[in-house]
Design an enzyme around this catalytic site. Structure first.
Site, PDB file in Angstrom:
ATOM      1  N   SER A 234       1.568  -1.240  -4.488  1.00  0.00           N
ATOM      2  CA  SER A 234       2.952  -1.208  -4.054  1.00  0.00           C
ATOM      3  C   SER A 234       3.876  -0.955  -5.234  1.00  0.00           C
ATOM      4  CB  SER A 234       3.304  -2.543  -3.386  1.00  0.00           C
ATOM      5  OG  SER A 234       4.517  -2.478  -2.698  1.00  0.00           O
ATOM      6  N   GLY A 270       3.216   2.408  -0.433  1.00  0.00           N
ATOM      7  CA  GLY A 270       3.479   1.807  -1.731  1.00  0.00           C
ATOM      8  C   GLY A 270       4.438   2.570  -2.609  1.00  0.00           C
ATOM      9  N   GLU A 312       1.984   5.468   4.833  1.00  0.00           N
ATOM     10  CA  GLU A 312       2.612   4.258   5.371  1.00  0.00           C
ATOM     11  C   GLU A 312       3.709   3.716   4.451  1.00  0.00           C
ATOM     12  OE1 GLU A 312      -1.530   2.716   7.513  1.00  0.00           O
ATOM     13  OE2 GLU A 312      -0.814   1.783   5.660  1.00  0.00           O
ATOM     14  N   PRO A 313       4.788   4.433   4.250  1.00  0.00           N
ATOM     15  CA  PRO A 313       5.880   3.904   3.423  1.00  0.00           C
ATOM     16  C   PRO A 313       6.677   2.842   4.164  1.00  0.00           C
ATOM     17  CG  PRO A 313       6.512   6.010   4.358  1.00  0.00           C
ATOM     18  CD  PRO A 313       5.071   5.794   4.747  1.00  0.00           C
ATOM     19  N   ARG A 315       8.899   0.055   1.912  1.00  0.00           N
ATOM     20  CA  ARG A 315       9.956  -0.238   0.951  1.00  0.00           C
ATOM     21  C   ARG A 315      10.849   0.988   0.692  1.00  0.00           C
ATOM     22  NH1 ARG A 315       8.998  -3.614  -3.711  1.00  0.00           N
ATOM     23  NH2 ARG A 315       6.805  -3.335  -3.228  1.00  0.00           N
ATOM     24  N   TYR A 360       6.869 -12.529  -8.070  1.00  0.00           N
ATOM     25  CA  TYR A 360       6.376 -11.401  -8.861  1.00  0.00           C
ATOM     26  C   TYR A 360       7.114 -11.184 -10.180  1.00  0.00           C
ATOM     27  CZ  TYR A 360       4.832 -10.158  -4.111  1.00  0.00           C
ATOM     28  OH  TYR A 360       4.301 -10.175  -2.850  1.00  0.00           O
ATOM     29  N   CYS A 387      15.963 -26.515  -5.646  1.00  0.00           N
ATOM     30  CA  CYS A 387      15.539 -27.490  -6.647  1.00  0.00           C
ATOM     31  C   CYS A 387      14.291 -26.987  -7.364  1.00  0.00           C
ATOM     32  CB  CYS A 387      15.277 -28.834  -5.959  1.00  0.00           C
ATOM     33  SG  CYS A 387      15.136 -30.200  -7.118  1.00  0.00           S
ATOM     34  N   GLU A 388      14.425 -25.832  -8.033  1.00  0.00           N
ATOM     35  CA  GLU A 388      13.346 -25.165  -8.755  1.00  0.00           C
ATOM     36  C   GLU A 388      13.938 -24.444  -9.956  1.00  0.00           C
ATOM     37  OE1 GLU A 388      10.109 -25.067  -8.174  1.00  0.00           O
ATOM     38  OE2 GLU A 388      10.003 -25.969  -6.172  1.00  0.00           O
ATOM     39  N   TYR A 417      11.353  -6.693   2.112  1.00  0.00           N
ATOM     40  CA  TYR A 417      10.634  -7.928   1.792  1.00  0.00           C
ATOM     41  C   TYR A 417      11.510  -9.160   1.609  1.00  0.00           C
ATOM     42  CZ  TYR A 417       6.760  -4.741   1.307  1.00  0.00           C
ATOM     43  OH  TYR A 417       5.828  -3.775   1.560  1.00  0.00           O
TER      44      TYR A 417
END
Length: 466
Positions: A234, A270, A312-313, A315, A360, A387-388, A417
């Protein structure tokens, strides 16, 4: 992922921290006479006032433009070699009934990978015969539904699934068309978690195991083999990975032709987009012509006909069309080195509406949406409310130094996404999705409220009914 895991060098200081990088934003994005961001002629501040923040904004015409352009590119590229193309919209990028309608009206098929995605596609009036069904662990219920409604292609992923699907199709008196997913062993130039064609992962058959799977399918009267499928990763910018994968796939395709026809070869998707000014993805026309030429050459070398090709696009169709709006809550200068500071800009969303930076280390950009400023650019990190420490929306960006509470901030290239991966972490409701077109805005996916979340808690419901 902790904040310390973000090690990408800061972007160059911009000449103008208000400027909109053309390749990152929807084509309709502009600033009006007051310096406010508009998308498809709709002011960002008006969107905030009507729908609140955080808010996913999707430019309908931008989606349609990329869908039409992609179909045209692959139609032209395959026609030059005497074959045809099927272009599927990868629904996992972003799926709603409206988006299904947009892409199918532009000539795209749709692929899905769960029962929920299948039902959304059907509710969006997609032709079942033009659907592809993916997944490494499709349940009996999912396969039953796929056969029942007449899904055009099921991409089989394991020996168990072959037997499971054959039995279901036989029981329905149907012949189900299938592709065999194969791992070509090629890594795209991408993040390890986004690369999906190497051997040690959950999808598909290894190259040396594929012939046995194909042979078994050919023994089963309730299955019809169309060909092979492969997806190498991707956010890919170039042709090289596809060309190498195609060489390996065509070699296997040629071997399997000896046992019967294989009319279709699906090379996956991808294709990447620009998230920041540093990104330089290839135009889809270059990708289409380069990939098809590579496959055609491999077929010619082996003296076999070029099959119909599928892609299969996802994004690249919807990513650039999306912009997420946030409101700034607090700002805080933090010393990060000798004579160096970073301004932390906290917004009212975060990893619950965009998990990609945390998952990512994905890089994004941002701009003030409610105004322009002549203040000097300041290095900022846009962070969320969770809280991260890894709750980072935009890792490194330059914004005007006077960014302040109440400002409206826009993060582009969030069409893919972000909605799909959204969650209720820390009990934050998921934002609405608003489509904009020709100066008008409408909700296409309703946002949640805290009351919606509380209604799902059985303990609260029982207490109220006591």
């Amino acid at each position: 992922m902790s904040a310390s895991a973000h090690t990408v060098a800061p972007p160059p200081v911009p000449d103008d921290a208000n400027a909109l990088e053309q390749k990152v934003w929807p084509a309709s994005a502009a600033r009006d006479e007051h310096g406010e961001l508009t998308i498809a002629g709709v002011r960002a501040a008006d969107l905030r006032d009507r729908f609140g923040t955080p808010l996913y904004v999707l430019d309908e015409d931008e989606v349609r433009t990329h869908a039409l352009r992609t179909v045209a590119a692959f139609d032209a590229a395959t026609a030059a070699y005497g074959t045809t193309a099927r272009v599927y919209y990868a629904g996992k990028a972003f799926l709603s009934t409206e988006v299904v309608r947009w892409v199918t009206e532009c000539g795209m098929n749709v692929d899905v990978c769960t029962l929920g995605e299948l039902e959304v596609a059907l509710a969006g009036r997609a032709d079942p015969a033009r659907l592809g069904f993916h997944g490494n662990n499709k349940s009996t219920i999912e396969l039953e539904r796929a056969v029942e409604v007449g899904v055009g292609t099921v991409i089989v992923d394991s020996a168990i699934e072959i037997e499971r699907l054959a039995a279901i199709a036989d029981r329905h008196g149907a012949v189900q068309r299938v592709l065999v997913r194969v791992n070509s062993g090629v890594h795209a130039e991408t993040h390890d978690f986004l690369a999906t064609a190497h051997e040690d992962q959950k999808f598909g058959f290894a190259m040396d195991a594929a012939p046995a799977a194909v042979a078994r399918i050919r023994e089963l009267s309730s299955l019809e083999l169309l060909g092979l499928h492969c997806h190498i990763g991707s956010q890919i910018f170039g042709v090289a990975g596809f060309a190498e994968s195609a060489a390996r796939l065509v070699d296997l395709h040629a071997q399997l032709l000896e046992g019967g026809p294989l009319p279709l070869l699906n090379l996956g998707g991808g294709f990447g987009i620009a998230y920041t000014a540093a990104d330089d993805p290839s135009p889809v026309e270059d990708l289409a012509s380069g990939i098809v030429a590579a496959v055609a050459q491999e077929c010619e070398v082996r003296g076999i006909p070029l099959p119909e090709l599928a892609f299969e696009p996802g994004r690249s169709i919807v990513g650039r069309a999306g912009v997420t709006l946030y409101e700034v809550g607090t700002t805080k200068p933090v010393t990060i080195g000798p004579d160096a500071q970073r301004l932390y800009v906290s917004v009212d969303g975060g990893m619950s509406d965009n998990a990609r930076p945390a998952l990512y280390g994905a890089q994004y950009s941002a701009r003030l949406a409610s105004r322009v400023s002549d203040a000097a650019p300041a290095l900022v990190r846009v962070v969320g409310v969770h809280c991260e420490s890894g709750d980072i929306v935009v890792d490194q960006e330059y914004l005007p130094a006077d960014v302040a509470p109440g400002d409206l901030l826009a993060v582009p290239a969030t069409g893919a996404y972000c909605f799909s991966l959204s969650s209720n972490y820390n009990y934050l409701p998921r934002p609405a999705v608003v489509a904009v077109r020709e100066g008008r805005a409408r909700v296409i996916v309703r946002g949640e409220t805290v009351a919606d979340l509380l209604r799902r808690d059985v303990g609260i419901a029982e207490e109220r009914n006591a």
